[in-house]
Design an enzyme around this catalytic site. Structure first.
Site, mmCIF file in Angstrom:
data_model
loop_
_atom_site.group_PDB
_atom_site.id
_atom_site.type_symbol
_atom_site.label_atom_id
_atom_site.label_comp_id
_atom_site.label_asym_id
_atom_site.label_seq_id
_atom_site.Cartn_x
_atom_site.Cartn_y
_atom_site.Cartn_z
ATOM 1 N N ASN A 179 14.151 31.908 33.425
ATOM 2 C CA ASN A 179 13.274 31.265 32.446
ATOM 3 C C ASN A 179 11.881 31.182 33.072
ATOM 4 O O ASN A 179 11.638 30.355 33.934
ATOM 5 C CB ASN A 179 13.803 29.861 32.119
ATOM 6 N N LYS B 214 9.125 30.368 31.692
ATOM 7 C CA LYS B 214 8.257 29.318 31.119
ATOM 8 C C LYS B 214 6.879 29.927 30.792
ATOM 9 O O LYS B 214 6.807 31.078 30.382
ATOM 10 C CB LYS B 214 8.156 28.130 32.070
ATOM 11 N N GLY C 263 12.906 21.689 38.297
ATOM 12 C CA GLY C 263 11.600 21.806 38.959
ATOM 13 C C GLY C 263 11.334 20.745 40.013
ATOM 14 O O GLY C 263 10.208 20.567 40.453
ATOM 15 N N HIS D 24 15.576 23.654 25.357
ATOM 16 C CA HIS D 24 15.230 23.345 26.742
ATOM 17 C C HIS D 24 14.649 21.935 26.794
ATOM 18 O O HIS D 24 13.931 21.511 25.879
ATOM 19 C CB HIS D 24 14.211 24.367 27.261
ATOM 20 N N GLU E 191 21.635 21.509 32.234
ATOM 21 C CA GLU E 191 20.444 21.345 33.066
ATOM 22 C C GLU E 191 20.084 19.863 33.148
ATOM 23 O O GLU E 191 19.396 19.339 32.253
ATOM 24 C CB GLU E 191 19.259 22.104 32.462
ATOM 25 N N SER F 193 16.757 23.604 39.802
ATOM 26 C CA SER F 193 16.466 23.835 41.223
ATOM 27 C C SER F 193 17.482 24.755 41.907
ATOM 28 O O SER F 193 17.841 24.545 43.071
ATOM 29 C CB SER F 193 16.340 22.500 41.973
ATOM 30 N N GLU G 55 12.208 20.724 28.277
ATOM 31 C CA GLU G 55 10.745 20.644 28.137
ATOM 32 C C GLU G 55 10.346 20.696 26.665
ATOM 33 O O GLU G 55 9.387 20.059 26.247
ATOM 34 C CB GLU G 55 10.076 21.774 28.946
HETATM 35 C C1 PEP Z 1 14.631 25.480 33.927
HETATM 36 O O1 PEP Z 1 13.552 25.029 33.569
HETATM 37 O O2 PEP Z 1 15.396 26.016 33.102
HETATM 38 C C2 PEP Z 1 14.988 25.371 35.349
HETATM 39 C C3 PEP Z 1 16.233 25.436 35.683
HETATM 40 O O3 PEP Z 1 13.928 25.204 36.225
HETATM 41 P P1 PEP Z 1 13.991 25.189 37.849
HETATM 42 O O4 PEP Z 1 14.955 26.259 38.278
HETATM 43 O O5 PEP Z 1 12.594 25.449 38.272
HETATM 44 O O6 PEP Z 1 14.497 23.812 38.240
#
Ligand code: PEP
Length: 252
Positions: free
Chosen positions: A11, A13, A174, A96, A168, A214, A98
């Site tokens: 992803n 973003k 992040g 997601h 998630e 992460s 976000e």
């Molecule tokens: C995401 O935003 O889907 C995600 C898993 O981000 P990160 O791997 O940066 O934590």
């Protein structure tokens, strides 16, 4: 139990313009030949076309990060499932955290988008996950299972390959704080149990459920050793070709 092909989805973003997308794929494609799992990249809308041209014939899949549920109309700034089909996109990330947090995505809009994506043959990667506060109050399973149930309200599936879930935890996205493999397994196992109540044991065993939050080369192996974790949705660590290769080839 039926074997599920692991899926590693990047992803991106709001990162990577057209040139950066092409440069990334130039570096990644030669490495991809050694990976047995399925790979998908979800670049920004503006880079989808260039990415599609680049990956043609490679077996790598493409996804969008969002879509509207209608096929066309007066929805300024939105992208329809038919437009994604034209690229073509195999996947679309739906719900997601976000988007839920900053763009008013709700369980109801997630449900409409899931139905629309399936109708048009685009596989939704449906994101669910609890906040830190919800986890600390012991509400993780009730929050996540409620999101799953609402996302799937009146959703019919054929063979279990029509959708993918991504668990998630918001506090892990992040932040560098990955869920422990056993915590991730506990929630993902509970999601599969809920799917078996909704669609029966056989179909639930075919639905892939990813972990996201992460993920790095250093923690992917332990996560993948859990019985219900079928891959990862990767944010930050998917922006570098070598790092993402190391994650996706965790078994080698
Ligand atoms: C995401 O935003 O889907 C995600 C898993 O981000 P990160 O791997 O940066 O934590």
């Amino acid at each position: 139990m039926m074997a599920r092909t692991p899926l590693f989805a990047g992803n991106w973003k709001m990162h990577k313009n057209v040139k950066e997308t092409v440069d990334f794929l130039d570096a990644f494609l030669p490495m991809a030949k050694g990976i047995s799992s399925e790979i998908a990249f979800c670049p920004p809308f503006t880079s989808l076309w260039a990415a599609a041209e680049k990956i043609r014939g490679s077996g790598i899949k493409l996804g969008a990060q969002n879509m509207h549920w209608e096929d066309k109309g007066a929805f300024t700034g939105e992208i329809s499932p038919l437009m994604l089909k034209e690229i073509p996109c195999d996947y679309v990330i739906i719900g997601h955290s976000e988007r839920r947090q900053y763009f008013a995505e709700t369980d109801e809009t997630v449900n409409k988008k899931v139905k629309s994506a399936i109708k048009y043959g685009i596989t939704p990667i449906i994101c669910v996950g609890e906040s830190l506060e919800q986890r600390e109050k012991g509400k993780t399973l009730s929050v996540v299972l409620n999101q799953v149930e609402k996302a799937l309200f009146e959703v019919e599936i054929k063979d279990g390959c029509d959708l993918v879930f991504a668990y998630e935890p918001i506090w892990a996205i992040g932040t560098g704080k990955v869920a422990s493999p056993s915590d991730a397994q506990e929630v993902i196992g509970a999601i599969r149990k809920k799917l078996s109540q909704l669609y029966g044991e056989k179909l639930s065993q075919r639905i892939r459920i990813l972990y996201g939050g992460s993920v790095k080369p250093e923690n992917i192996k332990e996560l993948m050793a859990q019985p219900d974790i079928d891959g990862a949705l990767v944010g930050g660590a998917s922006l570098d070709a070598k790092t993402f290769y190391k994650i996706a080839s965790y078994e080698s």
